[in-house]
Enzyme design. Sequence first.
Site, short mmCIF file in Angstrom:
data_model
loop_
_atom_site.label_atom_id
_atom_site.label_comp_id
_atom_site.label_asym_id
_atom_site.label_seq_id
_atom_site.Cartn_x
_atom_site.Cartn_y
_atom_site.Cartn_z
N GLU A 94 0.83 -1.20 0.00
CA GLU A 94 0.00 0.00 0.00
C GLU A 94 0.87 1.24 0.00
OE1 GLU A 94 -3.91 -1.83 2.19
OE2 GLU A 94 -2.42 -0.93 3.49
N CYS A 121 2.12 -1.91 15.60
CA CYS A 121 2.03 -1.64 14.16
C CYS A 121 1.35 -2.79 13.43
CB CYS A 121 3.44 -1.42 13.60
SG CYS A 121 3.46 -1.16 11.82
N1 SAH Z 1 9.81 0.61 9.53
C1 SAH Z 1 9.89 2.03 9.50
C2 SAH Z 1 8.85 2.71 8.64
C3 SAH Z 1 7.44 2.25 8.73
S1 SAH Z 1 6.47 2.76 10.12
C4 SAH Z 1 9.88 2.58 10.90
O1 SAH Z 1 9.71 1.81 11.83
O2 SAH Z 1 10.09 3.78 11.07
C5 SAH Z 1 6.24 4.47 9.97
C6 SAH Z 1 5.96 5.17 11.30
O3 SAH Z 1 4.67 4.82 11.81
C7 SAH Z 1 6.93 4.78 12.37
O4 SAH Z 1 7.33 5.91 13.10
C8 SAH Z 1 6.12 3.85 13.25
O5 SAH Z 1 6.64 3.75 14.53
C9 SAH Z 1 4.78 4.52 13.19
N2 SAH Z 1 3.67 3.67 13.58
C10 SAH Z 1 3.58 2.33 13.48
N3 SAH Z 1 2.40 1.89 13.94
C11 SAH Z 1 1.71 2.98 14.35
C12 SAH Z 1 0.42 3.19 14.89
N4 SAH Z 1 -0.42 2.19 15.08
N5 SAH Z 1 0.05 4.47 15.16
C13 SAH Z 1 0.88 5.51 14.91
N6 SAH Z 1 2.10 5.38 14.40
C14 SAH Z 1 2.53 4.13 14.13
#
Ligand code: SAH
Length: 352
Positions: A94, A121
């Site tokens: 996505e 996540c």
């Molecule tokens: N793997 C990378 C990029 C993908 S996640 C990383 O970890 O940075 C992108 C961002 O979304 C990251 O900062 C992650 O911590 C955040 N994120 C993941 N799940 C989330 C959620 N449920 N609510 C808000 N932010 C979230």
Amino acid sequence: MADPKKDIRALTRDDLKGYFHEIGEPTFRADQVYEWLWQKSAQNFESMTNLSLELREKLDENFVINHIRVDQMQRSEDGTVKNAVRLYDGKVVESVLIPTDKRITACISSQVGCSLDCHFCATGQMERMRNLNPDEIYDQVVAIHNEALELYGRPLTNIVFMGMGEPLMNYKNVLEAIDKITSPEGLGMSPKRITLSTVGLAKMIRKLADDEVKFKLALSLHSAIDEVRDQIMPINKVNPVNDLLLALQYWYDKTRSKVTLEYVVWEGINDRTEDIQALVEFAKRIPCKVNLIEYNPTDDDRFRQAPSNIIDAYSHALGQVGVIAKVRRSRGKDIDAACGQLANKNEVSKQD
Ligand code: SAH
């Protein structure tokens, strides 16, 4: 059955030159084809009208262009658009278009699924199936740029690697894609408008610095206390907070580029005074800004967004030591397009 033809976009310009030389064509054909493949995003050989019909047919017999296909486009009430992107082997990732008054940002994926297991996540709960190729990353950007023009009459201005996957676990392909995105032979975007977000792999952050990359870096910190971070992001056990801090300092010394710390505050997890204090101590030691991200609920009910007075306490404490903290509202929640919600909900049953 797998297509035995080679993906032509896996070839470098020099590889293409070699190929044309081999078949007795002038090597400038390589430049023409390269331009069609990248700058013009041609999806088939037929459209390469400055080549003879015979040559186009020959290319078609020997190569494929594995272009992505946007299978489904969902539009949120706040204007955010989520694309379900089908890859040549049927897998789906996505990507998201996020419009604001001043910017249009593309949030793109670097892997199908993710091998990390950040408990908050949704993508982390999927299995990592494979890395994306450079052209699959590039195509997501082109698709969003075209949608931006079509829907909003404005070009894409920013790119964030915050979709599915951990970009530093697909290092080579992500850097190759960024190379194409920033090169005048590709999209010619400024690297300053690209942010790579990582879960925090200390060794790879140092490698980015050594490779003198010009784009920006964001770290998903979420806690500056090992005991807390270990619980929510298992990768912390091998990349503890202090190692990350040292890696970021190394990054800053080499690049002079401020990092962004991404941080979600959850009730009962990182909402205590000592959590705030630990982040302040961390942030003081590295030129940075902090994005306090709103939590987007996934299926795991251990995580609940902390109330706004706690977020304010974080902002205030950071402000007192001169660190800018911004509170980030999430976008596209109604279509599961917000951070951490990308999990192919509509598509998952169709994957192999
Ligand atoms: N793997 C990378 C990029 C993908 S996640 C990383 O970890 O940075 C992108 C961002 O979304 C990251 O900062 C992650 O911590 C955040 N994120 C993941 N799940 C989330 C959620 N449920 N609510 C808000 N932010 C979230």
